[in-house]
Design a protein around this motif. Structure first.
Motif, PDB file in Angstrom:
ATOM      1  N   LYS A  68       0.825  -1.211   0.000  1.00 20.32           N
ATOM      2  CA  LYS A  68       0.000   0.000   0.000  1.00 20.32           C
ATOM      3  C   LYS A  68       0.861   1.263   0.000  1.00 20.32           C
ATOM      4  O   LYS A  68       0.471   2.299   0.532  1.00 20.32           O
ATOM      5  CB  LYS A  68      -0.933  -0.015   1.211  1.00 20.32           C
ATOM      6  N   ARG A 161      -0.736   0.421   7.125  1.00 18.04           N
ATOM      7  CA  ARG A 161      -1.933   0.704   6.320  1.00 18.04           C
ATOM      8  C   ARG A 161      -2.793  -0.543   6.110  1.00 18.04           C
ATOM      9  O   ARG A 161      -3.563  -0.610   5.158  1.00 18.04           O
ATOM     10  CB  ARG A 161      -1.516   1.277   4.965  1.00 18.04           C
ATOM     11  N   THR A 163      -5.663  -3.402   6.329  1.00 17.52           N
ATOM     12  CA  THR A 163      -7.110  -3.428   6.542  1.00 17.52           C
ATOM     13  C   THR A 163      -7.400  -4.008   7.920  1.00 17.52           C
ATOM     14  O   THR A 163      -6.506  -4.529   8.603  1.00 17.52           O
ATOM     15  CB  THR A 163      -7.795  -4.293   5.474  1.00 17.52           C
ATOM     16  N   GLU A 164      -8.648  -3.941   8.339  1.00 19.63           N
ATOM     17  CA  GLU A 164      -9.017  -4.523   9.627  1.00 19.63           C
ATOM     18  C   GLU A 164      -8.693  -6.016   9.655  1.00 19.63           C
ATOM     19  O   GLU A 164      -8.194  -6.533  10.663  1.00 19.63           O
ATOM     20  CB  GLU A 164     -10.504  -4.295   9.898  1.00 19.63           C
ATOM     21  N   ASP A 165      -8.972  -6.712   8.563  1.00 17.09           N
ATOM     22  CA  ASP A 165      -8.682  -8.142   8.499  1.00 17.09           C
ATOM     23  C   ASP A 165      -7.176  -8.402   8.592  1.00 17.09           C
ATOM     24  O   ASP A 165      -6.741  -9.319   9.297  1.00 17.09           O
ATOM     25  CB  ASP A 165      -9.220  -8.749   7.195  1.00 17.09           C
ATOM     26  N   GLU A 166      -6.378  -7.604   7.881  1.00 17.57           N
ATOM     27  CA  GLU A 166      -4.929  -7.795   7.883  1.00 17.57           C
ATOM     28  C   GLU A 166      -4.343  -7.535   9.269  1.00 17.57           C
ATOM     29  O   GLU A 166      -3.488  -8.288   9.749  1.00 17.57           O
ATOM     30  CB  GLU A 166      -4.275  -6.881   6.845  1.00 17.57           C
ATOM     31  N   ARG A 167      -4.797  -6.493   9.922  1.00 17.95           N
ATOM     32  CA  ARG A 167      -4.293  -6.171  11.255  1.00 17.95           C
ATOM     33  C   ARG A 167      -4.715  -7.231  12.267  1.00 17.95           C
ATOM     34  O   ARG A 167      -3.925  -7.629  13.130  1.00 17.95           O
ATOM     35  CB  ARG A 167      -4.810  -4.790  11.681  1.00 17.95           C
TER      36      ARG A 167
END
Length: 268
Positions: A68, A161, A163-167
């Motif tokens: 990103k 940066r 996403t909620e899923d990635e974090r």
């Protein structure tokens, strides 16, 4: 009213869990500008050579698709990466007489730990920082446990940066100490024991940790099978976001993430 009370109880419990962890203050590293090369009146005629600190075009194009970061940010990250690798090589122990010097092909674990602490304010327990290091992809071409540039960028992309899923997936992987796909009681115990302040005079401090484990398990174990699956974790965090880092800080604060990204945009 019952639903409202349950939500308040969940939020209060989450805040209590975060309150038992140690948070120390860490200074943000300032970005240094590269000095411009001195002007040369009549450069010698020779075949152009790609600068040593130039990000290869193929790598740039690939990371523009898989991270990103934009072009300028990737070039700034590459300059930073090369400086970190150079620093790690300079700090490497002297080679044995008759042996070639140790060459570190990437960011080593000590350098990584320093960056997490000093730049991203991850002043959490060493167990957590070591787990963050372990979860970053290094692969067969990653050198002797070192982080290559593409892995460095992809990891930072999630931290800064994601996403909620990635974090959420990142935090779950950090807490899943044996990488079996579940966060168990034993793993919770180890994580929380390392994060709690030890009070003098406690006869059995482990007992308090066990009680806390049971409290956390009740909040996270949605299907009540005695362990936390990725699905349990997702459902619990969606209901109460403060549970995302229930077992220790493994993401930079928004303030430090924003400050770091700003340094990338100001690098020349």
């Amino acid at each position: 009213m019952a639903s409202e009370t349950k939500q308040i109880s969940m939020a209060a419990s989450a805040i209590a869990l975060r309150g038992v962890r140690l948070f120390l203050s860490a200074s943000r590293a300032a970005a240094a500008r590269r000095p411009a090369p001195p002007p040369v009146a009549k450069p010698p005629r020779k075949k152009p050579v790609l600068p040593a600190n130039k990000l290869p075009q193929k790598t740039l194009e690939q990371l523009l698709k898989t991270s990103k970061f934009n072009k300028n940010e990737l070039e700034a990250l590459y300059t930073m990466y090369r400086k970190l690798v150079a620093a790690a090589q300079a700090a490497a122990p002297a080679p044995v007489i008759g042996q070639p010097p140790l060459k570190i092909e990437g960011i080593d674990q000590n350098t990584f730990r320093d960056v997490m602490h000093n730049t991203f304010d991850l002043v959490t327990e060493e167990t957590i920082v070591d787990r963050v290091w372990t979860t970053w992809e290094r692969g067969a071409a990653g050198g002797e446990g070192a982080l290559k540039f593409d892995s460095w960028v992809k990891g930072l992309s999630v931290l800064l940066r994601g996403t909620e899923d990635e974090r959420r997936n990142h935090c779950f992987a950090v807490y899943d100490l044996n990488a079996d796909g579940y966060i168990t009681r034993d793993e919770m115990f180890l994580l929380l024991k390392n994060s709690l302040l030890k009070q003098p005079g406690d006869e059995d401090p482990d007992e308090g940790v066990r009680d806390l484990v049971e409290l956390v398990l009740r909040k996270l174990d949605v299907d009540k099978d005695g362990k936390v699956s990725p699905e349990d974790y997702k459902a619990a965090v969606e209901q109460e976001p403060l549970l995302l880092e229930a077992f220790g800080q493994c993401l930079p604060s928004r303030r430090h993430a924003t400050a770091f990204l700003k340094t990338l945009s100001t690098k020349q």
